[in-house]
Design an enzyme around this catalytic site. Structure first.
Site, PDB file in Angstrom:
ATOM      1  N   GLU A 278       0.841  -1.207   0.000  1.00 39.70           N
ATOM      2  CA  GLU A 278       0.000   0.000   0.000  1.00 39.70           C
ATOM      3  C   GLU A 278       0.869   1.246   0.000  1.00 39.70           C
ATOM      4  OE1 GLU A 278      -3.260   0.026  -0.541  1.00 39.70           O
ATOM      5  OE2 GLU A 278      -3.164  -2.155  -0.606  1.00 39.70           O
TER       6      GLU A 278
ATOM      7  N   TRP B 123       1.560   1.842  -3.402  1.00 37.48           N
ATOM      8  CA  TRP B 123       0.492   2.506  -4.174  1.00 37.48           C
ATOM      9  C   TRP B 123       0.702   4.024  -4.148  1.00 37.48           C
ATOM     10  CZ3 TRP B 123      -3.162   1.480  -7.664  1.00 37.48           C
ATOM     11  CH2 TRP B 123      -3.564   0.155  -7.840  1.00 37.48           C
TER      12      TRP B 123
ATOM     13  N   TRP C 197     -21.540  12.500 -18.584  1.00 37.34           N
ATOM     14  CA  TRP C 197     -21.861  12.942 -17.216  1.00 37.34           C
ATOM     15  C   TRP C 197     -23.117  13.794 -17.261  1.00 37.34           C
ATOM     16  CZ3 TRP C 197     -18.995  10.374 -13.956  1.00 37.34           C
ATOM     17  CH2 TRP C 197     -17.691  10.018 -14.298  1.00 37.34           C
TER      18      TRP C 197
ATOM     19  N   ASN D 141     -10.643   3.884   3.603  1.00 40.17           N
ATOM     20  CA  ASN D 141     -10.367   3.625   2.184  1.00 40.17           C
ATOM     21  C   ASN D 141     -11.507   2.873   1.489  1.00 40.17           C
ATOM     22  OD1 ASN D 141      -8.696   3.434  -0.261  1.00 40.17           O
ATOM     23  ND2 ASN D 141      -8.654   1.252   0.255  1.00 40.17           N
TER      24      ASN D 141
ATOM     25  N   TRP E 120     -16.452  12.936 -11.637  1.00 40.48           N
ATOM     26  CA  TRP E 120     -15.500  12.672 -10.553  1.00 40.48           C
ATOM     27  C   TRP E 120     -14.757  13.923 -10.117  1.00 40.48           C
ATOM     28  CZ3 TRP E 120     -10.272  13.487 -11.361  1.00 40.48           C
ATOM     29  CH2 TRP E 120      -9.796  13.467 -12.675  1.00 40.48           C
TER      30      TRP E 120
ATOM     31  N   TRP F 194      -9.768   8.693  -7.560  1.00 39.79           N
ATOM     32  CA  TRP F 194     -11.023   9.037  -8.244  1.00 39.79           C
ATOM     33  C   TRP F 194     -11.079   8.435  -9.641  1.00 39.79           C
ATOM     34  CZ3 TRP F 194     -15.587  10.566  -6.537  1.00 39.79           C
ATOM     35  CH2 TRP F 194     -15.646  11.016  -5.214  1.00 39.79           C
TER      36      TRP F 194
END
Ligand code: FAD
Length: 486
Positions: free
Chosen positions: A281, A284, A312, A352, A370, A393
Site C-alpha cells: 500500500e 500505491w 456525465w 479507504n 468525478w 477518483w
C-alpha cells in the site's frame, strides 16, 4: 562561517531529512525556512482541512527547532510575492550561499522549483534538491520496454526488490545565526474561523512525534491483521499514516525499515507477522506519484481517453447541485455512504473502502463528474494529496490507470453488509439508524414500517429515502458506459 537556507516544504520533520543533513555536512550555520505561497500551487492550493493540519504541523516543527536553538523562519508571501523573491531576500539578509530543499512531484511545484533553481544558479548561489518523499523517484524505475508504468503489479515487483537505504538520524544540534526575524504562524491564517477545524483536528496529533507514535501503535497491533482488517471501517485496521506521510512528518523509508524490523523480530519469536500487504500500500502511494509525474494532465483529464466523451450529467442544473450537496453532507439515505461522508467532515479522513463505495455511488449511480467528488475530498481530507486523490477518483470512475473495470459498480448495501457486518460503523456515524436491527441497518428503505417505528424513525422525516434507486441507476451507468465503449 558558511550559512545555508534549508527550505522546509512538505518534509516537516527532523528525522530522515536529506536536505537538512546535506546542509549540515557543508555549512556551519543553518537557517530553516518556511515560505507560505499557496498561490504557486494553483489550481491545487491546499484545502481547508489541509491548512488546519499544516498549522499544527508547523507548530510542532517550530517547537522542535526551537529546542535545537535554531528557530524556524516563516515568510508569508500573502499570495503576491514569489517564493523565489522571498528566498532571495533571505539569502541577502543571512549571507547564505546555498538553498537546500527536498523534492516534490506535483506539476506546478516541479515547474516552480526548476525556475527557482535556474535563477539561483544564474545568480551565483547553489541550489541543492534531495530525494526524501518517495522510495523511488519517477525516473528511477521503468518497465522492461523503457516506458513509465501504468499497471501497479509490475511496478510493485520492481520496487520490492530494490534496496531501501536506512533513514538518516535526526541532527543532535544545529547552529543558526542571530537577528533573523520571523513572521508568526498565526499571520498565515491557516485556521478557519468556524470551530469545525478544532474538533476535526482533535482526532489527530499532527507533527513528527504524532507520526512516529501512529506508526508504533500500528506495528504494535493492527499490522498483524492488516491484510483483512484494512477493509473493515468498523475496526482500527489500517495505519492512519496518510496525512503524516503527505506532510512529510515521517518518510516512507522510516516506515519501510520499521515494518521490516518489526516483522523480523516477530518471526524470530515464532510469530507469523507479514508486512508485505502493508508495504504494497505504501507502494500505491509511490505509484500514484509515478503516474502524476508522467501523466500530469490526469488531475483533470481521464487517463483513458475513451472517457473524454463520457455522458456525465449536466453540472449546471439545480438537481445536480442539490444531489451533490446531499452526498457531500452525508444525507443520501444510504447509511454506509452517509457514514463515510460524515466521518470525513468530522475527522478529515474517510476509510479507504468507504472512499471507494462513496466515489462509486457519486460517479456511477449518480453520474456526477468525478471532478466534483475529487474537489470535495480536496477541501475536506487532511491527507488530500494530488497524486493519490487523482488516482483514487480515476480508479473508481473507471477512467484511470489500472482502474476498476467500469461495469464493476459497487453495491453499497452489499459492501456495507460485507465490511461492516454488525453495522457498528454506520451506527456510529449515522445515529438515525442506530436502533435498527442489523438486517436493515444498511438498507432501512427495505424494512417494514413497524420495524422503522420500533427503531424510532420515519423514513423521509428523520432519515432520507435513498437518493437513487440502486438497480435502475446501475443500469443507467452501464448504458452510459456503452456509449463510449466502442
Ligand atoms: P493504510 O492502509 O494504512 O496504507 C498505508 C499508506 O499507504 C497510506 O497512509 C497511504 O499513504 C498509502 N496508500 C494506501 N492506499 C493507497 C492508495 N489507494 N493510493 C495511494 N496511496 C495509498 N490517499 C491519500 O493519501 N490522499 C488522498 O487524497 C486520497 N484520496 C483518495 C480518493 C479516493 C476516491 C480513493 C478511493 C482513495 C484515496 N486515497 C487517498 C487512498 C486511500 O484511501 C488512503 O491513502 C487511505 O485511506 C489512508 O489510510 P491509511 O493511512 O490508514 O492507509
Amino acid at each position: 562561517m558558511s550559512t545555508a537556507l534549508v527550505w522546509f516544504r512538505r518534509d516537516l520533520r527532523l528525522h530522515d531529512n536529506p536536505a537538512l543533513i546535506a546542509a549540515l555536512e557543508t555549512h556551519e550555520n543553518i537557517v530553516p525556512v518556511y515560505i507560505h505561497a499557496p498561490h504557486e500551487e494553483a489550481p491545487w492550493q491546499p484545502g481547508a482541512a489541509s491548512n488546519v493540519w499544516l498549522h499544527h504541523s508547523l507548530t510542532d516543527l517550530q517547537s522542535s527547532l526551537k529546542k535545537l536553538t535554531c528557530p524556524l523562519v516563516i515568510r508569508n508571501t500573502n499570495g503576491k510575492e514569489s517564493s523565489l523573491s522571498a528566498l532571495n531576500k533571505l539569502l541577502e539578509d543571512t549571507g547564505a550561499d546555498t538553498v537546500y530543499w527536498n523534492r516534490l512531484y506535483e506539476p506546478a511545484i516541479i515547474e516552480r522549483d526548476k525556475a527557482i533553481k535556474a535563477d539561483l544558479t544564474e545568480n551565483g548561489f547553489t541550489a541543492t534538491s534531495c530525494k526524501a518523499a518517495l522510495l523511488v523517484e519517477p525516473w528511477e524505475v521503468q518497465t522492461g520496454g523503457g516506458a513509465p508504468y501504468r499497471v501497479f503489479t509490475p511496478f510493485w515487483k520492481n520496487i520490492k526488490q530494490r534496496p531501501v537505504p536506512q533513514p538518516l538520524a535526526k541532527p543532535e544540534q544545529l547552529a543558526s545565526i542571530e537577528n533573523i526575524t520571523s513572521e508568526t504562524l498565526d499571520s498565515l491564517s491557516l485556521l478557519p474561523t468556524r470551530n469545525w477545524g478544532e474538533s476535526m483536528i482533535s482526532h489527530w496529533q499532527p507533527g513528527e512525534a504524532g507520526a512516529v507514535a501512529r506508526l508504533e501503535q500500528f506495528l504494535g497491533a493492527p499490522l498483524k491483521t492488516y491484510a483483512d482488517d484494512r477493509n473493515r471501517p468498523d475496526r482500527e485496521g489500517s495505519s492512519n499514516l496518510s496525512p503524516h506521510l503527505h506532510f512529510g512528518e515521517i518518510s516512507p523509508r522510516q516506515i519501510w525499515h520499521a515494518t521490516e524490523a518489526y516483522v523480523a523480530r516477530s518471526q524470530a519469536q515464532g510469530g507469523n507477522a507479514d508486512g508485505d500487504k502493508f508495504l504494497s500500500e505504501i507502494a500505491w502511494r509511490e505509484f500514484a506519484h509515478h503516474l502524476l509525474f508522467y501523466y500530469p494532465e490526469t488531475t483533470e483529464k481521464p487517463m483513458n481517453a475513451k472517457f473524454s466523451g463520457f455522458p456525465w450529467r449536466d453540472s449546471t442544473t439545480a438537481d445536480y447541485k442539490k444531489e451533490l450537496q446531499l452526498w457531500q453532507k452525508g444525507n443520501t439515505g444510504i447509511p454506509i455512504i452517509d457514514a463515510g461522508l460524515r466521518e470525513l467532515y468530522a475527522t478529515g479522513v474517510m476509510h479507504n473502502r468507504v472512499r471507494m463505495i462513496a466515489a462509486s455511488l457519486l460517479t456511477k449511480n449518480m453520474l456526477i463528474h468525478w471532478h466534483d467528488g475529487a474537489a470535495w475530498f480536496w477541501d475536506t481530507l487532511v491527507d488530500a494529496d494530488l497524486a493519490a486523490n487523482s488516482l483514487g477518483w480515476q480508479w473508481v470512475a473507471g477512467s484511470g490507470a489500472d482502474a476498476a473495470p467500469y461495469f464493476r459498480i459497487f453495491n453499497p448495501v452489499l459492501q456495507g453488509e460485507k465490511f461492516d457486518p454488525e453495522g457498528d460503523y454506520v451506527r456510529h456515524w449515522v445515529p438515525e439508524v442506530a436502533k435498527l436491527p442489523k438486517k436493515w441497518v444498511h438498507k432501512p428503505w427495505e424494512a417494514k414500517d413497524e420495524v422503522l417505528q420500533q427503531a424510532g424513525f420515519t423514513l423521509g422525516k428523520h432519515y432520507p429515502r435513498p437518493i437513487v434507486d440502486l438497480k435502475v441507476t446501475r443500469q443507467r451507468a452501464l448504458d452510459a458506459y456503452k456509449e463510449i465503449k466502442g
